[in-house]
Enzyme design. Structure first.
Site, PDB file in Angstrom:
ATOM      1  N   GLU A  24      -5.458  -8.317  -0.542  1.00  0.00           N
ATOM      2  CA  GLU A  24      -6.201  -7.841   1.063  1.00  0.00           C
ATOM      3  C   GLU A  24      -7.528  -8.391   0.420  1.00  0.00           C
ATOM      4  O   GLU A  24      -7.539  -7.293  -0.003  1.00  0.00           O
ATOM      5  CB  GLU A  24      -5.382  -7.075   1.309  1.00  0.00           C
ATOM      6  CG  GLU A  24      -4.259  -7.087   1.836  1.00  0.00           C
ATOM      7  CD  GLU A  24      -3.028  -5.940   3.948  1.00  0.00           C
ATOM      8  OE1 GLU A  24      -4.629  -5.290   3.405  1.00  0.00           O
ATOM      9  OE2 GLU A  24      -2.344  -6.323   3.431  1.00  0.00           O
ATOM     10  N   GLU A  37       0.787  -1.221  -0.097  1.00  0.00           N
ATOM     11  CA  GLU A  37      -0.233  -0.006  -0.262  1.00  0.00           C
ATOM     12  C   GLU A  37       0.863   1.123   0.287  1.00  0.00           C
ATOM     13  O   GLU A  37       0.468   1.965   0.613  1.00  0.00           O
ATOM     14  CB  GLU A  37      -1.228   0.087   1.395  1.00  0.00           C
ATOM     15  CG  GLU A  37      -2.195  -0.720   1.209  1.00  0.00           C
ATOM     16  CD  GLU A  37      -3.449  -0.495   2.165  1.00  0.00           C
ATOM     17  OE1 GLU A  37      -2.916  -0.060   2.820  1.00  0.00           O
ATOM     18  OE2 GLU A  37      -3.996  -1.676   1.704  1.00  0.00           O
TER      19      GLU A  37
END
Ligand code: AHR
Length: 515
Positions: free
Chosen positions: A292, A173
């Site tokens: 995720e 991320e």
């Protein structure tokens, strides 16, 4: 009664499910590692401190690949802290989750745990506070046979054979301001490219995933994927996607519609990745790693919900308790992943134990299955094979799904068919599994499936997951309150499967053919 029709043909496929589609994720976060998979002194723990009761549930859940060690945690992680004699390992402040990381569990323990669970390890490298140098050293430590500083260090630490880790994530991320040393797409792309080059020079057999956007709501979404892939195209096989479905507004119909936005997300990232290929006139296709995904909202916002003061070790954070409604949205996400088996070649349920997880434990006590455990276990068990193209005729409802971006309230309109379904043919067409979500909260649905090209199908498994109360949960005193029950009344005649799905239900029907 509401009616829906499905048409499918054994020969018309989307793609074969990659075993890595059924992955999960262990982060150094809360009680996922400490008190989750690892609890020396627990009555079921083995000599390594691995909880036996958790391992048994993990085997039943059947994830195939496990991402580690983060997540946000990895962006501040010094992997060297987690190897070598445990007594010499430093405790560190973890700035991702504002806790203290004791480092008594690290890379080698994780690899051993994966072996015990029969799961492929997937490692993420720190491209936040560190970069290519630490990443290449970790590949040398894990995968080089010996005769060099880091490979011999591994041997000295007690692991003579290389770990042979194939799948590597280039950071986590990195588009998010919450990330340690967040970067622009061009900055991250350059760091990821150089790390990837060096990592692959050490072990040419590895596969690499670049960070995509940390969510479809990110302001940089789209441009981020384009620029990152522009920088890394020659050096990576995968781009990542992350999504957490929510029900912040208590609008369950909208939450159940929200997996359809995962479908859009996947289609859009495929389009962007393919445009990068097209500009290069390249036949290479970048695959997607949805590394995720889950439902997560109760323990997500505000930030105070995620943090416990005083820098605790293994605090009880992100311990989301999943109800029946969450399991339905979760099932919808499973269907979205299956129906993109041609391009989503890896996916990780975030996470595995205690932290937004299908398995819960009490430290020193029992372990049990949350509601979301069941759709995942069924998908992993019955979802292997060729996903079929389906034509679905179903009534549609309008939903307005709330998914905040920072401080902004954003609503996404969705036109959701009441029936969401995936069909997987296994064993060379000898089995057909239907994963079917009835999103009508009030009404039953009669579904007719025209199954072309399959002969002599018989019902082998028929299970429904439902509960009169959508807020029903499992807990240590009632661990099976929400669990699959037999689904009766399915008929198979003249190439048509007919079944009645209860309101707000997740259903798995496996048909087997003797022909
Ligand atoms: O899974 C919890 C967190 O969600 C991960 O650490 C991070 O990558 C994401 O924002």
């Amino acid at each position: 009664m509401r009616k829906a029709k499905v048409l499918l043909d054994r020969d018309f496929t989307i793609g074969r499910t990659d075993p890595r589609l059924f992955g999960a994720f262990i982060e150094h976060l809360g009680r996922c590692v400490y008190g989750g998979i690892y609890e020396p002194g627990h009555k079921t723990a083995d000599k390594n401190g691995f909880r036996g009761d958790v391992l048994a549930l993990v085997r039943e859940l059947a994830p195939t690949i496990m991402r580690y060690p983060g997540g946000n945690f990895v962006s501040g992680y010094n992997w060297e802290d987690g190897v070598g004699p445990v007594k010499d390992r430093p405790a560190r402040l973890d700035l991702a989750w504002f806790s203290t990381e004791p480092n008594t569990f690290g890379t080698n323990e994780f690899v051993d745990w994966c072996k015990a669970a029969n799961i492929e390890p997937m490692l993420a490298v720190n491209l936040g506070t560190r970069g290519g140098d630490a990443a290449r050293n970790l590949v040398e430590y894990c995968n080089h046979p010996g005769g060099t500083y880091y490979s011999d260090l591994r041997k000295k630490h007690g692991w003579p054979k290389p770990h042979e880790i194939k799948f590597w994530c280039l950071g986590n991320e990195m588009d998010g301001p919450w990330q340690m040393e967040t970067k622009t797409a061009r900055q991250y792309g350059a760091v990821a490219r150089e790390a990837a080059k060096m990592m692959r020079w050490i072990d040419p057999s590895i596969e690499l995933a670049a960070c995509g956007s940390s969510g479809r709501t990110m302001p940089t979404y789209g441009k981020w994927e384009e620029e990152v892939l522009d920088e890394t195209f020659e050096h990576v096989e995968f781009i990542s996607l992350h999504t957490y479905l929510n029900n912040y507004n208590g609008d369950t119909a909208a939450m159940l519609a929200s997996p359809d936005l995962m479908d859009s997300f996947i289609d859009e990232v495929v389009a962007i990745a393919d445009s990068v290929s097209a500009r290069r006139r390249s036949p290479k296709r970048i695959m997607l790693s949805f590394d995720e995904w889950n439902v997560w909202y109760r323990t997500r916002r505000p930030r105070a919900n995620r943090i416990k003061p005083g820098w605790p070790v293994a605090p009880e954070i992100l311990e989301e308790i999943y109800d029946m409604a969450d399991a339905l949205a979760f099932g919808g996400a499973c269907i979205s992943l299956l129906n993109h088996a041609d391009r989503v070649k890896a996916a990780c349920l975030a996470q595995l134990v205690n932290v937004i997880a299908p398995i819960m434990t009490e430290t020193g006590g029992p372990a049990w299955r949350q509601t979301i455990f069941h759709p995942f276990a069924q998908m992993s068990r019955y979802g292997r094979g060729d996903v079929l193209r389906t034509r679905i005729e179903s009534d549609i409802y309008d939903a307005s799904y709330y998914d905040p971006r920072g401080d902004q309230d954003i609503y996404y309109p969705v036109k959701a068919p009441y029936l969401k379904l995936s069909a997987v043919a296994g064993e060379g067409g000898k089995s057909l599994t239907l994963f079917a979500l009835n999103r009508d909260l009030k009404g039953e649905m009669q579904v007719q499936v025209d199954v072309r090209g399959f002969g002599g199908l018989k019902v082998a498994v028929a299970e429904e997951l439902r509960h009169d109360k959508l807020d029903a949960v499992n807990d240590k005193n009632a661990p099976d309150r929400v669990s699959p029950q037999r689904l009766d009344g399915i008929s198979v005649a003249d190439g048509t499967v007919t079944m009645t799905l209860k309101p707000a239900s997740w259903n798995v029907i496996r048909l087997e053919s003797s022909k």
